[in-house]
Design a protein around this motif. Structure first.
Motif, PDB file in Angstrom:
ATOM      1  N   VAL A  88     -19.059  11.174   5.491  1.00 45.12           N
ATOM      2  CA  VAL A  88     -17.694  11.149   4.968  1.00 45.12           C
ATOM      3  C   VAL A  88     -17.306   9.684   4.820  1.00 45.12           C
ATOM      4  CG1 VAL A  88     -15.301  11.771   5.413  1.00 45.12           C
ATOM      5  CG2 VAL A  88     -17.127  13.371   5.986  1.00 45.12           C
ATOM      6  N   TRP A  89     -16.767   9.356   3.647  1.00 46.48           N
ATOM      7  CA  TRP A  89     -16.420   7.980   3.306  1.00 46.48           C
ATOM      8  C   TRP A  89     -15.043   8.006   2.669  1.00 46.48           C
ATOM      9  CZ3 TRP A  89     -17.425   5.141  -1.669  1.00 46.48           C
ATOM     10  CH2 TRP A  89     -17.487   3.747  -1.508  1.00 46.48           C
ATOM     11  N   TYR A  90     -14.080   7.326   3.243  1.00 47.16           N
ATOM     12  CA  TYR A  90     -12.687   7.370   2.792  1.00 47.16           C
ATOM     13  C   TYR A  90     -12.186   8.809   2.675  1.00 47.16           C
ATOM     14  CZ  TYR A  90     -13.142   2.407   1.866  1.00 47.16           C
ATOM     15  OH  TYR A  90     -13.338   1.063   1.998  1.00 47.16           O
TER      16      TYR A  90
ATOM     17  N   PHE B  81       0.833  -1.193   0.000  1.00 45.16           N
ATOM     18  CA  PHE B  81       0.000   0.000   0.000  1.00 45.16           C
ATOM     19  C   PHE B  81       0.868   1.244   0.000  1.00 45.16           C
ATOM     20  CE2 PHE B  81      -2.760  -3.155   2.102  1.00 45.16           C
ATOM     21  CZ  PHE B  81      -3.840  -3.105   1.225  1.00 45.16           C
ATOM     22  N   SER B  82       0.459   2.257  -0.765  1.00 50.30           N
ATOM     23  CA  SER B  82       1.171   3.531  -0.771  1.00 50.30           C
ATOM     24  C   SER B  82       0.775   4.322   0.477  1.00 50.30           C
ATOM     25  CB  SER B  82       0.813   4.327  -2.025  1.00 50.30           C
ATOM     26  OG  SER B  82      -0.526   4.773  -1.956  1.00 50.30           O
ATOM     27  N   ASP B  83       1.499   5.400   0.742  1.00 53.28           N
ATOM     28  CA  ASP B  83       1.168   6.265   1.876  1.00 53.28           C
ATOM     29  C   ASP B  83      -0.237   6.848   1.719  1.00 53.28           C
ATOM     30  OD1 ASP B  83       3.596   5.795   3.077  1.00 53.28           O
ATOM     31  OD2 ASP B  83       4.528   7.641   2.319  1.00 53.28           O
ATOM     32  N   ARG B  84      -0.612   7.231   0.502  1.00 48.71           N
ATOM     33  CA  ARG B  84      -1.956   7.774   0.264  1.00 48.71           C
ATOM     34  C   ARG B  84      -3.015   6.728   0.560  1.00 48.71           C
ATOM     35  NH1 ARG B  84      -1.344  10.104  -5.487  1.00 48.71           N
ATOM     36  NH2 ARG B  84      -2.760   8.396  -5.795  1.00 48.71           N
ATOM     37  N   GLU B  85      -2.787   5.488   0.141  1.00 53.99           N
ATOM     38  CA  GLU B  85      -3.750   4.416   0.405  1.00 53.99           C
ATOM     39  C   GLU B  85      -3.858   4.152   1.906  1.00 53.99           C
ATOM     40  OE1 GLU B  85      -3.321   1.777  -3.682  1.00 53.99           O
ATOM     41  OE2 GLU B  85      -1.764   1.629  -2.138  1.00 53.99           O
ATOM     42  N   ARG B  86      -2.712   4.149   2.608  1.00 55.29           N
ATOM     43  CA  ARG B  86      -2.726   3.947   4.059  1.00 55.29           C
ATOM     44  C   ARG B  86      -3.498   5.065   4.753  1.00 55.29           C
ATOM     45  NH1 ARG B  86       1.907   3.040   3.127  1.00 55.29           N
ATOM     46  NH2 ARG B  86       3.035   1.152   3.344  1.00 55.29           N
ATOM     47  N   THR B  87      -3.304   6.314   4.300  1.00 56.17           N
ATOM     48  CA  THR B  87      -4.018   7.452   4.877  1.00 56.17           C
ATOM     49  C   THR B  87      -5.518   7.296   4.662  1.00 56.17           C
ATOM     50  OG1 THR B  87      -2.138   8.920   4.552  1.00 56.17           O
ATOM     51  CG2 THR B  87      -4.289   9.965   4.791  1.00 56.17           C
ATOM     52  N   ALA B  88      -5.935   6.910   3.477  1.00 57.97           N
ATOM     53  CA  ALA B  88      -7.369   6.708   3.189  1.00 57.97           C
ATOM     54  C   ALA B  88      -7.940   5.600   4.071  1.00 57.97           C
ATOM     55  CB  ALA B  88      -7.583   6.377   1.716  1.00 57.97           C
ATOM     56  N   MET B  89      -7.191   4.533   4.274  1.00 56.52           N
ATOM     57  CA  MET B  89      -7.669   3.437   5.120  1.00 56.52           C
ATOM     58  C   MET B  89      -7.803   3.893   6.571  1.00 56.52           C
ATOM     59  SD  MET B  89      -5.936  -0.030   3.572  1.00 56.52           S
ATOM     60  CE  MET B  89      -4.257   0.565   3.490  1.00 56.52           C
ATOM     61  N   LYS B  90      -6.855   4.705   7.048  1.00 52.89           N
ATOM     62  CA  LYS B  90      -6.939   5.219   8.415  1.00 52.89           C
ATOM     63  C   LYS B  90      -8.141   6.141   8.572  1.00 52.89           C
ATOM     64  CE  LYS B  90      -2.028   4.873   9.464  1.00 52.89           C
ATOM     65  NZ  LYS B  90      -0.766   5.613   9.643  1.00 52.89           N
ATOM     66  N   GLU B  91      -8.392   6.991   7.550  1.00 55.68           N
ATOM     67  CA  GLU B  91      -9.568   7.866   7.594  1.00 55.68           C
ATOM     68  C   GLU B  91     -10.846   7.038   7.648  1.00 55.68           C
ATOM     69  OE1 GLU B  91      -9.014  10.280   4.110  1.00 55.68           O
ATOM     70  OE2 GLU B  91      -7.827  11.772   5.189  1.00 55.68           O
ATOM     71  N   ARG B  92     -10.902   5.991   6.850  1.00 56.05           N
ATOM     72  CA  ARG B  92     -12.095   5.134   6.832  1.00 56.05           C
ATOM     73  C   ARG B  92     -12.267   4.425   8.172  1.00 56.05           C
ATOM     74  NH1 ARG B  92     -17.054   4.538   6.180  1.00 56.05           N
ATOM     75  NH2 ARG B  92     -17.774   2.508   5.501  1.00 56.05           N
ATOM     76  N   ALA B  93     -11.191   3.965   8.774  1.00 61.35           N
ATOM     77  CA  ALA B  93     -11.283   3.308  10.081  1.00 61.35           C
ATOM     78  C   ALA B  93     -11.823   4.280  11.128  1.00 61.35           C
ATOM     79  CB  ALA B  93      -9.923   2.766  10.495  1.00 61.35           C
ATOM     80  N   ALA B  94     -11.370   5.543  11.076  1.00 63.31           N
ATOM     81  CA  ALA B  94     -11.871   6.553  12.013  1.00 63.31           C
ATOM     82  C   ALA B  94     -13.350   6.815  11.794  1.00 63.31           C
ATOM     83  CB  ALA B  94     -11.062   7.843  11.869  1.00 63.31           C
ATOM     84  N   GLU B  95     -13.777   6.829  10.512  1.00 60.46           N
ATOM     85  CA  GLU B  95     -15.199   7.026  10.200  1.00 60.46           C
ATOM     86  C   GLU B  95     -16.039   5.887  10.766  1.00 60.46           C
ATOM     87  OE1 GLU B  95     -15.038   7.214   5.962  1.00 60.46           O
ATOM     88  OE2 GLU B  95     -13.826   9.023   6.013  1.00 60.46           O
ATOM     89  N   LEU B  96     -15.575   4.656  10.592  1.00 62.25           N
ATOM     90  CA  LEU B  96     -16.305   3.493  11.104  1.00 62.25           C
ATOM     91  C   LEU B  96     -16.377   3.534  12.627  1.00 62.25           C
ATOM     92  CD1 LEU B  96     -14.923   0.697   8.770  1.00 62.25           C
ATOM     93  CD2 LEU B  96     -17.228   1.661   8.755  1.00 62.25           C
ATOM     94  N   LYS B  97     -15.293   3.944  13.246  1.00 57.69           N
ATOM     95  CA  LYS B  97     -15.281   4.052  14.708  1.00 57.69           C
ATOM     96  C   LYS B  97     -16.288   5.111  15.155  1.00 57.69           C
ATOM     97  CE  LYS B  97     -12.173   4.718  18.593  1.00 57.69           C
ATOM     98  NZ  LYS B  97     -10.795   5.016  19.003  1.00 57.69           N
ATOM     99  N   ALA B  98     -16.318   6.254  14.468  1.00 59.82           N
ATOM    100  CA  ALA B  98     -17.260   7.323  14.821  1.00 59.82           C
ATOM    101  C   ALA B  98     -18.698   6.869  14.636  1.00 59.82           C
ATOM    102  CB  ALA B  98     -16.987   8.566  13.978  1.00 59.82           C
TER     103      ALA B  98
END
Length: 149
Positions: free
Chosen positions: A78-80, A10-27
């Protein structure tokens, strides 16, 4: 930001998008309910749009207006890390900022939840956007209406 894949592929951009999505799911898992959750999600989408490059922001604001007018049953979320519109938490359509994705155009797309299937066996599910002409807005309006029927 480095876009070279690391050992995990995974690229840094892909990792950042996955982290954002994980935060959204947690919220989403928090105890916010009903109108309070809807208001918080709407605010988050507007904040996300406000942070965009001016050209993408103008485009995203128009898309937001069209989607919420045409399909009020779609809830903004917000999604990804990008604006999306969902029914019962399931995303039906979304906007992706071209500048954030480092692409030459933004994208408005539909997920498999959208009722766009036709008998041809092949249909478009995403559209490149550089601006939103009245003809493009009419086309997207019809697709959004169809997607939620």
């Amino acid at each position: 930001m480095n876009t070279t894949p690391k050992n995990d592929g995974f690229s840094d951009r892909e990792r950042t998008a996955m982290k954002e999505r994980a935060a959204e799911l947690k919220a989403d898992g928090k105890t916010r309910r009903g109108a309070a959750k809807a208001a918080a999600d709407e605010k988050k989408v507007r904040e996300t749009i406000a942070k965009m490059d001016p050209d993408d922001r103008a485009l995203a604001e128009r898309i937001h207006t069209v989607v919420t007018r045409v399909a009020p049953q779609l809830a903004p979320k917000v999604w990804y890390g990008q604006p999306a519109y969902a029914i019962d938490g399931t995303v039906v359509c979304f906007f992706r900022s071209g500048k954030k994705d480092r692409e030459r155009y933004s994208i408005f797309g539909f997920t498999q939840e959208a009722a766009l299937d036709d008998d041809s066996g092949a249909w478009a599910t995403s559209f490149a956007l550089t601006h939103l002409s009245s003809a493009a807005e009419q086309r997207l309006t019809k697709l959004i209406e169809q997607a939620v029927t």
